[in-house]
Design a protein around this motif. Structure first.
Motif, PDB file in Angstrom:
ATOM      1  N   TYR A   1      -2.927 -38.832   4.071  1.00 51.08           N
ATOM      2  CA  TYR A   1      -4.391 -38.556   3.809  1.00 51.08           C
ATOM      3  C   TYR A   1      -5.431 -38.573   5.314  1.00 51.08           C
ATOM      4  O   TYR A   1      -6.120 -37.982   5.757  1.00 51.08           O
ATOM      5  CB  TYR A   1      -5.286 -39.398   2.800  1.00 51.08           C
ATOM      6  CG  TYR A   1      -5.007 -38.743   1.255  1.00 51.08           C
ATOM      7  CD1 TYR A   1      -5.478 -37.738   0.993  1.00 51.08           C
ATOM      8  CD2 TYR A   1      -4.278 -39.528   0.537  1.00 51.08           C
ATOM      9  CE1 TYR A   1      -5.164 -37.140  -0.298  1.00 51.08           C
ATOM     10  CE2 TYR A   1      -3.820 -39.063  -0.859  1.00 51.08           C
ATOM     11  CZ  TYR A   1      -4.723 -38.047  -1.270  1.00 51.08           C
ATOM     12  OH  TYR A   1      -4.093 -37.634  -2.355  1.00 51.08           O
TER      13      TYR A   1
ATOM     14  N   ASN B   1      -9.337 -37.845  -2.983  1.00 48.24           N
ATOM     15  CA  ASN B   1      -8.886 -38.816  -2.103  1.00 48.24           C
ATOM     16  C   ASN B   1      -9.229 -38.174  -0.830  1.00 48.24           C
ATOM     17  O   ASN B   1      -9.686 -38.991  -0.059  1.00 48.24           O
ATOM     18  CB  ASN B   1      -7.168 -38.963  -2.223  1.00 48.24           C
ATOM     19  CG  ASN B   1      -6.846 -40.038  -3.105  1.00 48.24           C
ATOM     20  OD1 ASN B   1      -6.922 -40.979  -2.965  1.00 48.24           O
ATOM     21  ND2 ASN B   1      -6.359 -39.573  -4.429  1.00 48.24           N
ATOM     22  N   LEU B   2      -9.213 -36.874  -0.439  1.00 46.33           N
ATOM     23  CA  LEU B   2      -9.872 -36.548   0.768  1.00 46.33           C
ATOM     24  C   LEU B   2     -11.455 -36.934   0.892  1.00 46.33           C
ATOM     25  O   LEU B   2     -11.814 -37.534   2.152  1.00 46.33           O
ATOM     26  CB  LEU B   2      -9.639 -34.857   0.874  1.00 46.33           C
ATOM     27  CG  LEU B   2      -8.304 -34.574   0.833  1.00 46.33           C
ATOM     28  CD1 LEU B   2      -8.118 -32.964   0.861  1.00 46.33           C
ATOM     29  CD2 LEU B   2      -7.636 -34.826   2.030  1.00 46.33           C
TER      30      LEU B   2
END
Length: 284
Positions: free
Chosen positions: A119, A45-46
């Motif tokens: 995030y 996700n990063l």
């Protein structure tokens, strides 16, 4: 045949001990994959948000695991009619291993908004939840609080105290802030026990979101990733890795992400003996 029986008993006895040892080892190995799965979700996700800051995050909540080892053995004999006739004992064994995790994707919009914010903050964004999102979260969290003995006693004492200084229930109801109010988080005045508990939970979420900051991971292309990097994520041509000095921050972020992804659970509907359906809650 006596020889075959002895062989069968010996095989079954050895399999029993071997199965227990293998099951123990397999369970430990499966358990060790849980943190790996959590880290990989975060890292991927990063990388996704490095490539597209406006992306929609994804997360899988792991809620159950199964480890099963099944051993079976059978004994037979191959008979050569001859002459001369001969019997060749045969031993057959099989092992079936089943290792699986059960998971459910995060589909609640409030949780996805909070994860998206987490995030983005990890990439340097200063954004925090606005009042509307916090109110929406608060009204979702109030459904998660079970009516336990402490909350019930506290609620009764609270309303008993409020009623002593008010002439009627309408006055009490108008002066008390409950979770039925549209914006009870920012309202001034006495709050019901449930409203106070939900406000505390929201404050914890805000505090943990505020603790997220950037600078603990690196972003680049595939050839930029060090050979000794242990924590690596990828989205298309964007790669993310965590150096040794950022491992503590990675773990802290993963714990926050896990918490945000499991804030809102499906409200269970209870059925009383009289077939009356209701959901857990309090007087507001």
């Amino acid at each position: 045949m006596m020889r075959l029986s002895i062989l069968a008993l010996a095989a079954l006895a050895s399999l029993a001990g071997c199965t227990v040892d293998r099951l123990r080892q397999q369970t430990v190995n499966q358990g060790a994959t849980f943190p790996e799965l959590q880290y990989q979700q975060v890292l991927n996700n990063l990388a996704l948000f490095s490539a597209n800051p406006s992306a929609l995050p994804w997360h899988i909540n792991i809620h159950e695991g199964t480890t099963q080892i099944t051993d079976s053995a059978s004994v037979g004999a191959a008979v050569e009619l001859g002459p001369p006739s001969d019997t060749l004992p045969q031993l057959f064994g099989t092992r079936t291993a089943v290792v699986q995790w059960g998971g459910s994707p995060v589909i609640d919009t409030v949780e996805l908004k909070l994860l998206r914010m987490a995030y983005r903050r990890a990439h340097g964004s200063p954004e925090m939840p606005d009042a509307d999102l916090l109110d929406e979260l608060a009204h979702e969290l109030k459904k998660q609080v079970p009516l336990n003995a402490d909350l019930r006693d506290e609620t009764e004492l609270f309303y008993d105290f409020q009623s002593k200084s008010s002439p009627d229930f309408a006055t009490v109801d108008a002066g008390v802030i409950t979770t039925n109010d549209e914006s009870f988080l920012s309202s001034d005045g006495p709050k019901s026990p449930l409203a106070r508990d939900v406000s505390r939970q929201v404050a914890v979420v805000v505090r943990e979101l505020g603790s997220i900051g950037p600078g603990w991971f690196c972003v680049g292309r595939r050839w930029d990733v060090p050979r000794n990097a242990c924590f690596v994520g990828r989205y298309c041509d964007t790669w993310v890795w965590v150096p040794s000095e950022g491992r503590e921050a990675l773990t802290d972020f993963a714990l926050v992400a896990m918490k945000l992804a499991a804030l809102i659970k499906e409200t269970q509907t209870l059925v009383s003996p009289g077939s009356v359906k209701f959901s857990p809650g309090d007087r507001g």
